[in-house]
Every structure is written in C-alpha cells, then in structure tokens.
Design a protein around this motif. Structure first.
Motif, PDB file in Angstrom:
ATOM      1  N   TYR A  24     -16.290   3.936  -0.118  1.00  0.00           N
ATOM      2  CA  TYR A  24     -15.954   2.661  -1.072  1.00  0.00           C
ATOM      3  C   TYR A  24     -17.264   2.340  -1.888  1.00  0.00           C
ATOM      4  CZ  TYR A  24     -14.812  -1.873  -2.743  1.00  0.00           C
ATOM      5  OH  TYR A  24     -14.301  -3.146  -3.601  1.00  0.00           O
ATOM      6  N   SER A  62      -8.207   8.384  -2.166  1.00  0.00           N
ATOM      7  CA  SER A  62      -7.692   7.996  -0.922  1.00  0.00           C
ATOM      8  C   SER A  62      -8.625   8.319   0.143  1.00  0.00           C
ATOM      9  CB  SER A  62      -6.353   8.773  -0.643  1.00  0.00           C
ATOM     10  OG  SER A  62      -5.292   8.503  -1.468  1.00  0.00           O
ATOM     11  N   SER A  65       0.711  -1.211  -0.033  1.00  0.00           N
ATOM     12  CA  SER A  65       0.170  -0.166   0.009  1.00  0.00           C
ATOM     13  C   SER A  65       0.749   1.122   0.034  1.00  0.00           C
ATOM     14  CB  SER A  65      -0.929   0.076   1.387  1.00  0.00           C
ATOM     15  OG  SER A  65      -0.117   0.075   2.395  1.00  0.00           O
ATOM     16  N   THR A  90      -7.146  -2.135  -6.190  1.00  0.00           N
ATOM     17  CA  THR A  90      -7.449  -0.717  -5.570  1.00  0.00           C
ATOM     18  C   THR A  90      -7.994   0.146  -6.619  1.00  0.00           C
ATOM     19  OG1 THR A  90      -5.085   0.005  -6.287  1.00  0.00           O
ATOM     20  CG2 THR A  90      -5.520  -0.631  -4.001  1.00  0.00           C
ATOM     21  N   ASN A 148      -5.646   2.286   0.813  1.00  0.00           N
ATOM     22  CA  ASN A 148      -5.412   1.515  -0.339  1.00  0.00           C
ATOM     23  C   ASN A 148      -5.255   0.020   0.029  1.00  0.00           C
ATOM     24  OD1 ASN A 148      -5.059   3.834  -2.105  1.00  0.00           O
ATOM     25  ND2 ASN A 148      -3.289   4.125  -1.033  1.00  0.00           N
ATOM     26  N   PHE A 186      -8.810  -1.309   0.402  1.00  0.00           N
ATOM     27  CA  PHE A 186      -9.276  -1.236  -0.765  1.00  0.00           C
ATOM     28  C   PHE A 186      -8.946  -2.487  -1.538  1.00  0.00           C
ATOM     29  CE2 PHE A 186      -9.059   3.435  -1.168  1.00  0.00           C
ATOM     30  CZ  PHE A 186     -10.404   3.719  -0.633  1.00  0.00           C
ATOM     31  N   ALA A 187      -7.733  -3.121  -1.380  1.00  0.00           N
ATOM     32  CA  ALA A 187      -7.168  -4.168  -1.999  1.00  0.00           C
ATOM     33  C   ALA A 187      -7.657  -5.496  -1.344  1.00  0.00           C
ATOM     34  CB  ALA A 187      -5.770  -4.253  -2.143  1.00  0.00           C
TER      35      ALA A 187
END
Length: 295
Positions: A233, A253, A55, A91, A266, A269-270
């Motif tokens: 998100y 971000s 990240s 991401t 990040n 998100f991943a």
C-alpha cells in the motif's frame, strides 16, 4: 444488474443499471468480454443508473482496464453516482480510469483526442495503513451491540442492510456505509470461514450521528499478510502521489496464494480510505475493527 449495449462509431457503450456486486459483476464481465474478443478498443461504461459497486465490481473494472491497455485501447466511465465514485476513488483507480460527468463528454474525448484524460479529482492524503494490535481501543467492544451469525455469501448483503438500519438518518452516506460494512462481513465469510455456513461470524456495531464503529470476527486462521499489505500500500500510494502511473500499474491488485480472479485487495484499499479513524486487526488476524467519524 441490467446491461444495455450501444455502438457509436468505433465506440462500444454499455449502459449499466442497478448494483454491480459479488452476485452480478461476473455477468457484466461476460457481456463486455465478447466485443473485446472481437477487437473492440474503445469502451464507455455509462454508470448513470448504477447505484452500487463493491470490490468484485471494482475487480471487473481493473480487469477491463488492463485488458484494454494491453490492446492499446481506451476505457471511460461516465455519470458516476457519488457513492460509486467514492468507492472507485478510495481504491485510487481514478489515477488510471478516465471519468467524465456525461456520456457526451466521454464520446467527445474519444473522438477528439483519442487519448484518455487522467482524472485528477483526488488530492494527496496522508498515508494510512493497517494496524495490528490486540490492545487497540477500536477492538474494545464495551457498549456495542453484538450478534453472532452463521452466514453464507448470499445472506451478507441483506444482513448489512439490516445493520445499517440501526444508523441514524443524519448520516448522509448510508449507501456507502452499507457497502463498506458488507465488504467486511463478506471478507469474513469468504476468506476467514472459507464459505463454511457452519462457522460463525461475530459482529459488534455502534452508531451515532457522529460515528460508525464496527468489529467483525470470524473462525478462520486470520490475515497473515498485514506487513506485506502495508508495504504494498505504501508503494502504491507513493506512486499515486507522484503521479507515476506506469509504476502504479504494478500495484493494481494485492494478491496472495489464496486469491481468485475477483480478489485483489480492493476492499481493503477502500477500507483504509473510508474508515478515517483506522482499520485494526487482532494479532491473530481473524478480527478486524474499523471506525469512521463524521465531522
């Protein structure tokens, strides 16, 4: 991480070799910052020899992208290894970054059109979000291997590598699995325990040829922004699926009052992309459980 520089015409090329992680990403940032300050507007990152990104490395890419966008410049990535591409894809940065298979293709795009071509390898996926539930099955530790550790950030990567050695060789994405495990532990050390080596990180894990299941608990106050993150998100994914990249710029971000320049949500998100059976936090927010099933 080794960085070699090259200039072809007005394009600056940076050949990246090794691992772009918490320990090396700031060095990469500094190497690229000088030509940017001198007015460079066309940048290619040749990632053919880059074997790993976390990240922090993704944060450098976001910073580079946004800086060039403000300058009306262009950024290309080429030669991405599958595990590196997966992290970037998770991401949703493929909606912004122009990605080619070869350096020659990147140079051709810059020379012929002057405009980056949006990468469209991703297809829309069902919206996933973080769950917060003390009773969730992923938080059940029965039959899982368990260890407690006093950690600082320097030890996280090595510990992640040791944990993933317990996984069967049939799992073909071991490097990506190790990267995702490292992110969870690093988050517990940095954000949960505030880098205090006197505080413990508890880890439970279970592997088979069909699954990877991990639980990480720290001694911190817990992640308090689950609802805000889920809303962020959802908005990011809506913009991505509608290919509304101007709106998506507002969702590069996710930051809180405690975030630094290397933070941006990040890793999270991943995580919701990689752990396909869920990302679950305890009600307190200091324990996270994840699971991936391999078909």
């Amino acid at each position: 991480m080794d960085v070699k520089k090259e200039k072809i015409g007005n394009t600056r090329i940076f050949h990246l070799s090794g691992e772009m992680d918490l320990y090396t990403s700031s060095d990469v940032r500094e190497v690229i910052r000088k030509p940017l300050d001198q007015g460079a507007k066309k940048i290619v990152l040749n990632c053919q020899e880059m074997t790993y990104i976390d990240s922090s490395g993704v944060g450098v890419l976001i910073s580079l992208f946004t800086t060039l966008r403000k300058k009306k410049g262009q950024l290309y990535l080429c030669g991405l290894q599958p595990s590196v591409y997966s992290v970037i894809s998770f991401t949703k940065l493929t909606g912004f970054l122009s990605i080619t298979e070869t350096l020659e293709e990147a140079l051709s795009e810059l020379g012929e059109t002057g405009n980056p071509v949006q990468e469209k390898k991703d297809s829309s996926r069902p919206l996933k979000a973080i769950i917060q539930d003390d009773e969730h099955e992923l938080l059940v530790t029965d039959a899982m291997f368990h260890k407690d550790f006093n950690l600082d950030l320097r030890k996280v990567r090595r510990l992640s590598q040791l944990i993933v050695q317990k996984a069967p060789s049939e799992i073909l994405e071991i490097n990506l699995l190790e990267q995702q495990i490292s992110e969870l532990i690093k988050n517990a050390v940095r954000h949960g325990n505030r880098n205090d080596p006197n505080k413990k990180v508890k880890i439970w894990f279970s592997f088979s040829t069909k699954h990877a299941h991990l639980i990480v608990e720290d001694e911190g106050d817990g992640f308090k922004d689950v609802d805000n993150w889920n809303d962020f998100y959802a908005r990011k994914m809506k913009a991505f699926e509608e290919k509304d990249f101007d709106t998506m710029m507002d969702y590069l971000s996710f930051r809180t009052a405690d975030s630094n320049e290397n933070d941006g949500g990040n890793a999270l998100f991943a995580a919701v992309e990689f752990w396909n059976k869920g990302v679950v936090f305890s009600e307190r927010g200091n324990t996270v459980a994840v699971k991936r099933v391999y078909e």
